[in-house]
Design a protein around this motif. Structure first.
Motif, PDB file in Angstrom:
ATOM      1  N   GLU A 192      41.474  37.406  32.654  1.00  0.00           N
ATOM      2  CA  GLU A 192      40.955  38.607  33.104  1.00  0.00           C
ATOM      3  C   GLU A 192      40.674  39.531  31.933  1.00  0.00           C
ATOM      4  O   GLU A 192      39.959  40.344  32.151  1.00  0.00           O
ATOM      5  CB  GLU A 192      41.862  39.269  34.334  1.00  0.00           C
ATOM      6  CG  GLU A 192      41.861  38.712  35.422  1.00  0.00           C
ATOM      7  CD  GLU A 192      40.447  38.524  36.232  1.00  0.00           C
ATOM      8  OE1 GLU A 192      39.648  39.466  36.126  1.00  0.00           O
ATOM      9  OE2 GLU A 192      40.065  37.521  36.711  1.00  0.00           O
ATOM     10  N   ASP A 239      46.451  39.039  35.261  1.00  0.00           N
ATOM     11  CA  ASP A 239      46.200  40.509  35.387  1.00  0.00           C
ATOM     12  C   ASP A 239      47.258  41.225  34.442  1.00  0.00           C
ATOM     13  O   ASP A 239      48.443  41.392  35.280  1.00  0.00           O
ATOM     14  CB  ASP A 239      46.049  40.898  36.679  1.00  0.00           C
ATOM     15  CG  ASP A 239      45.568  42.331  36.694  1.00  0.00           C
ATOM     16  OD1 ASP A 239      45.480  42.957  35.659  1.00  0.00           O
ATOM     17  OD2 ASP A 239      45.527  42.924  37.786  1.00  0.00           O
ATOM     18  N   GLN A 266      50.114  46.690  44.472  1.00  0.00           N
ATOM     19  CA  GLN A 266      48.975  47.153  43.522  1.00  0.00           C
ATOM     20  C   GLN A 266      47.778  47.684  44.738  1.00  0.00           C
ATOM     21  O   GLN A 266      47.258  48.765  44.748  1.00  0.00           O
ATOM     22  CB  GLN A 266      48.314  46.197  42.799  1.00  0.00           C
ATOM     23  CG  GLN A 266      49.062  45.759  41.680  1.00  0.00           C
ATOM     24  CD  GLN A 266      49.066  46.882  40.448  1.00  0.00           C
ATOM     25  OE1 GLN A 266      49.839  47.468  40.542  1.00  0.00           O
ATOM     26  NE2 GLN A 266      48.037  47.045  39.745  1.00  0.00           N
ATOM     27  N   ALA A 282      45.184  35.445  41.105  1.00  0.00           N
ATOM     28  CA  ALA A 282      43.788  35.937  41.463  1.00  0.00           C
ATOM     29  C   ALA A 282      43.154  34.998  41.982  1.00  0.00           C
ATOM     30  O   ALA A 282      41.731  35.133  42.135  1.00  0.00           O
ATOM     31  CB  ALA A 282      43.263  36.693  40.219  1.00  0.00           C
ATOM     32  N   ASN A 294      49.238  44.309  36.278  1.00  0.00           N
ATOM     33  CA  ASN A 294      49.993  44.148  37.480  1.00  0.00           C
ATOM     34  C   ASN A 294      51.285  44.085  37.112  1.00  0.00           C
ATOM     35  O   ASN A 294      51.638  42.895  36.237  1.00  0.00           O
ATOM     36  CB  ASN A 294      49.624  42.816  38.233  1.00  0.00           C
ATOM     37  CG  ASN A 294      50.339  42.563  39.478  1.00  0.00           C
ATOM     38  OD1 ASN A 294      51.416  42.966  39.404  1.00  0.00           O
ATOM     39  ND2 ASN A 294      49.621  42.220  40.409  1.00  0.00           N
ATOM     40  N   ARG A 320      44.427  43.585  43.460  1.00  0.00           N
ATOM     41  CA  ARG A 320      44.102  44.677  42.395  1.00  0.00           C
ATOM     42  C   ARG A 320      44.162  46.127  43.327  1.00  0.00           C
ATOM     43  O   ARG A 320      43.496  46.579  44.521  1.00  0.00           O
ATOM     44  CB  ARG A 320      42.743  44.475  41.713  1.00  0.00           C
ATOM     45  CG  ARG A 320      42.819  43.152  40.948  1.00  0.00           C
ATOM     46  CD  ARG A 320      41.564  43.269  39.978  1.00  0.00           C
ATOM     47  NE  ARG A 320      41.615  42.003  39.102  1.00  0.00           N
ATOM     48  CZ  ARG A 320      41.299  40.840  39.727  1.00  0.00           C
ATOM     49  NH1 ARG A 320      41.038  40.468  40.737  1.00  0.00           N
ATOM     50  NH2 ARG A 320      41.288  39.792  38.695  1.00  0.00           N
TER      51      ARG A 320
END
Length: 338
Positions: free
Chosen positions: A95, A65, A246, A122, A68, A217
């Motif tokens: 992603e 991600d 996050q 993730a 992030n 997320r």
């Protein structure tokens, strides 16, 4: 090189001596070679040169991600270590393309990379990582795969989670809830275990503490905070333990919209200490992981494996375990009415 030699009227070995500065060449011949390089716009094939020298030319970096900041800082550390060795880093962000990680694993294998650094923040399928490991060295960052002998650079997440939960409980909170990370991740499991240890040490029953599973997320932090705080004020949690920054930021976003004051009405903590954690209002209490240092160490570990190829398991060094340290800021206060 043959084209350059033909244009300059010299041998291929003379061209090699000039380009690599590896042998004596008369100044007139050197000038003809350099002129031919300029006219033909010749660029040495670094992959071929490194293959011949048996040195590393390129590595892959899988980042789940890019939004992030923690992953971005790890990538900075990897890039810095690679730049010091003149190694190219090929970035792969599954992603960003909405393509399965198995596809990216095959793509990386086809690039003839010397090795891969894998961030599995993730919940990547272990099969994708193991598929890569068959083709060359793989180093994990901020994650382990239990049951498989893959080198991993991690911080002491369990201890960090235990310390931040103990701090929240020391402020007088007894109704706490946890927004955890993906259940398939080793790091998420470690943080949950640390929270539960601190809760048990405070003479509370860990099994009675609500646990909502997020995906690291921001959106999941928002959604799960809404679910956990849906009850009456006298029974809902007074503190949220979020397994990364996050999700903590997402929870703060929900609280602002719901007119809940932080930390007066609700305390929130995160994990990672990304740069924005100290800039939001209130500044987020969290656990710091040294992301850049972890990325740099992961690259060093991978380069070490490549340098020692063929020496066997006895030559493998133990991956470093980084400390995870508490950062107390403004998002925690005693519970309302205390």
């Amino acid at each position: 090189m043959k084209d350059v030699a033909r244009h300059a009227g010299v041998s291929v070995s003379t061209v090699s001596y000039v380009l690599n500065d590896s042998g004596p060449v008369a100044s007139s011949r050197r000038a003809r070679v350099l002129d031919a390089v300029r006219v033909l716009e010749y660029t040495p094939n670094e992959s071929a040169r490194n293959l011949k020298r048996r040195t590393t030319s390129s590595i892959g970096l899988v980042v789940p991600d890019l939004t992030n900041q923690f992953f971005a800082l790890i990538a900075e550390g990897v890039e810095r270590a690679a730049a010091e060795r003149g190694v190219l880093v090929v970035l792969c962000a599954p992603e960003a393309t909405d393509r399965p990680e198995s596809i990216h694993a095959r793509l990386l294998q086809g690039q003839r990379l010397d090795g891969v650094i894998y961030l599995s923040g993730a919940g990547a399928a272990a099969s994708s990582i193991l598929e890569l490991a068959k083709a060359g060295p793989v180093v994990l960052v901020d994650e382990r795969i239990p049951g498989f002998d893959l080198p991993a650079v991690v911080a002491d997440s369990r201890r960090g989670a235990r310390e931040i939960a103990a701090y929240v409980l020391s402020e007088g909170h007894r109704r706490v809830a946890i927004i955890g990370g993906p259940s398939v991740l080793w790091t998420a499991d470690q943080r949950l275990a640390g929270y539960r240890e601190a809760i048990a040490a405070a003479s509370l029953d860990p099994d009675e503490v609500p646990v909502a599973v997020g995906d690291y997320r921001q959106e999941s932090g928002y959604r799960l905070a809404e679910e956990l705080l849906a009850g009456p004020a006298d029974s809902r949690p007074t503190a949220l333990l979020c397994a990364n920054d996050q999700m903590a930021i997402g929870a703060i976003e929900y609280c602002r919209e719901a007119k809940l004051r932080i930390p007066q009405d609700l305390s929130i903590v995160g994990f990672d200490d990304v740069p924005i954690a100290r800039l939001i209002a209130p500044a987020l209490t969290t656990v710091r992981q040294p992301a850049r240092e972890m990325g740099y160490a992961a690259a060093g570990l991978l380069f070490g494996q490549l340098d020692r190829a063929g020496e066997g398991d006895a030559a493998k060094p133990e991956p470093p375990l980084f400390a995870a340290s508490l950062r107390i800021r403004e998002s925690v206060a005693p519970p309302p009415g205390s």
